[in-house]
Every structure is written in structure tokens, then in C-alpha cells.
Design a protein around this motif. Sequence first.
Motif, PDB file in Angstrom:
ATOM      1  N   PHE A  78       0.865  -1.182   0.000  1.00  0.00           N
ATOM      2  CA  PHE A  78       0.000   0.000   0.000  1.00  0.00           C
ATOM      3  C   PHE A  78       0.896   1.225   0.000  1.00  0.00           C
ATOM      4  CE2 PHE A  78      -2.620   3.264   2.109  1.00  0.00           C
ATOM      5  CZ  PHE A  78      -3.666   3.292   1.203  1.00  0.00           C
ATOM      6  N   SER A 112      -5.891 -10.257  -1.890  1.00  0.00           N
ATOM      7  CA  SER A 112      -6.554 -10.106  -3.188  1.00  0.00           C
ATOM      8  C   SER A 112      -5.820 -10.939  -4.227  1.00  0.00           C
ATOM      9  CB  SER A 112      -6.584  -8.633  -3.598  1.00  0.00           C
ATOM     10  OG  SER A 112      -7.340  -7.890  -2.681  1.00  0.00           O
ATOM     11  N   THR A 142      -5.452  -6.223   2.812  1.00  0.00           N
ATOM     12  CA  THR A 142      -6.451  -6.472   1.768  1.00  0.00           C
ATOM     13  C   THR A 142      -5.769  -6.731   0.433  1.00  0.00           C
ATOM     14  OG1 THR A 142      -8.111  -5.167   2.911  1.00  0.00           O
ATOM     15  CG2 THR A 142      -8.440  -5.490   0.549  1.00  0.00           C
ATOM     16  N   ALA A 143      -4.726  -5.958   0.131  1.00  0.00           N
ATOM     17  CA  ALA A 143      -3.976  -6.184  -1.113  1.00  0.00           C
ATOM     18  C   ALA A 143      -3.327  -7.563  -1.115  1.00  0.00           C
ATOM     19  CB  ALA A 143      -2.919  -5.094  -1.294  1.00  0.00           C
ATOM     20  N   GLU A 170      -4.628  -2.145   7.135  1.00  0.00           N
ATOM     21  CA  GLU A 170      -5.728  -2.968   6.594  1.00  0.00           C
ATOM     22  C   GLU A 170      -5.714  -2.985   5.076  1.00  0.00           C
ATOM     23  OE1 GLU A 170      -8.038  -5.216   7.630  1.00  0.00           O
ATOM     24  OE2 GLU A 170      -6.787  -5.075   9.414  1.00  0.00           O
ATOM     25  N   HIS A 171      -5.419  -1.825   4.449  1.00  0.00           N
ATOM     26  CA  HIS A 171      -5.341  -1.763   2.985  1.00  0.00           C
ATOM     27  C   HIS A 171      -4.234  -2.678   2.461  1.00  0.00           C
ATOM     28  CE1 HIS A 171      -8.387   1.239   2.411  1.00  0.00           C
ATOM     29  NE2 HIS A 171      -7.729   2.178   3.105  1.00  0.00           N
ATOM     30  N   ALA A 172      -3.092  -2.705   3.142  1.00  0.00           N
ATOM     31  CA  ALA A 172      -1.987  -3.575   2.728  1.00  0.00           C
ATOM     32  C   ALA A 172      -2.377  -5.044   2.871  1.00  0.00           C
ATOM     33  CB  ALA A 172      -0.729  -3.266   3.536  1.00  0.00           C
ATOM     34  N   SER A 230       5.823   3.729   1.390  1.00  0.00           N
ATOM     35  CA  SER A 230       5.143   2.479   1.052  1.00  0.00           C
ATOM     36  C   SER A 230       5.166   1.524   2.241  1.00  0.00           C
ATOM     37  CB  SER A 230       5.786   1.808  -0.165  1.00  0.00           C
ATOM     38  OG  SER A 230       7.068   1.319   0.163  1.00  0.00           O
ATOM     39  N   GLU A 280      -5.805   1.968   9.210  1.00  0.00           N
ATOM     40  CA  GLU A 280      -6.486   1.777   7.925  1.00  0.00           C
ATOM     41  C   GLU A 280      -5.488   1.439   6.815  1.00  0.00           C
ATOM     42  OE1 GLU A 280      -7.037   4.536   9.917  1.00  0.00           O
ATOM     43  OE2 GLU A 280      -8.947   3.801  10.720  1.00  0.00           O
ATOM     44  N   ASP A 281      -4.308   2.071   6.847  1.00  0.00           N
ATOM     45  CA  ASP A 281      -3.271   1.763   5.856  1.00  0.00           C
ATOM     46  C   ASP A 281      -2.827   0.310   5.983  1.00  0.00           C
ATOM     47  OD1 ASP A 281      -3.308   4.448   5.034  1.00  0.00           O
ATOM     48  OD2 ASP A 281      -1.708   5.000   6.438  1.00  0.00           O
TER      49      ASP A 281
END
Length: 171
Positions: free
Chosen positions: A95, A118, A114-115, A110-112, A152, A107-108
Motif C-alpha cells: 500500500f 486479493s 487487503t492487497a 488494513e489496505h496492505a 510504502s 487503515e493503511d
Amino acid sequence: MAKQNLIAAMDIGGGKITAVAAAADQQKNIVKIVAGKEFPCEGLEGGIVCDIRETTATIIEAVTYLEETAQADITALYLALRGEHIESFTSKGTFNIARVDKEITPEDIEHAITAAKSIPIKNNTEILSIVPQGFYIDRQPVKNPEGMEASSLDVYVHITTGLTATFNNLN
């Protein structure tokens, strides 16, 4: 039944179910086993349900035994599963922190994650667990990136998957 917080678990094995219940003793800072037993189950082969009625009856018998022996209700249950349908692997998620402040938030993270999850998996398979294994900020390893500054964020996660039908049959 009594108001006691129980931790209950079942090992769904080949031809048997092992069930155990434990209670936390806050004063002594220990977990005490209060009930446990192995139940033969002809409805299981290699951790896979081959007779749903037999398996259901054995699971009900095991839960009833735990509740009666512990004299408390089982409200949550951990399952240990096995079988050739279980697979695990590592995945990486990235992320990019595009904000001016560059401070990493939950939240960042969690985004990582989630990536990282995926990824393509088989149609008849579902993700059972995702466990973060390590974080990197700007390619440098860190234990916990929250609150740190970076451009990053990378996370490596351990993903475990299994056949959807197998879990539906256990449900």
C-alpha cells in the motif's frame, strides 16, 4: 447453567472428534481444563465429512458432554481441521502512502492486508485465515508500522484456504 467463560475447542480428525473445554482463572493467571474427551466418529474420514448425520450426532454429543461436565454453556468453539483440502501459502501486499503526512494508520495496514489477500483462489475454495507475518516500510523491516512515516507499506501474510463444501458440511 453457570455464568463461566469457557474456551472450547474440537479437533475434527480421521474417524474421531476430540473435544476440550477450559476456563480462565483470572486470579491465578492460568487456564484450567475442565472437560475433555475423544469421541469415535464413523462419519469422518481424514477430516472430511462422509456421513453428515453421524458427524452431526457426534458433534452434538461432544458439545453436550463439555457443557454438562463443565456445568456451563459453550458459546464459542474453536475448530482444528485437517485434510488434503487445506492449503497454506504466503502472499505480499503493498500500500502506497499518498498523503502528505506519510504517517501509517491502522487503515493503511488494513489496505496492505487487503492487497495481500486479493489473490486468485479456486472457485470451490475459501480463505480460512490470514495472519500477518511481517511488515516493511520503504523496504525496511519493522515490527509494527502504525504511527511510523513511510512512502510504502508492505505486509507478508500467511493465508490458509480450504474447500467450501467441507466447511459447509461441518456447519
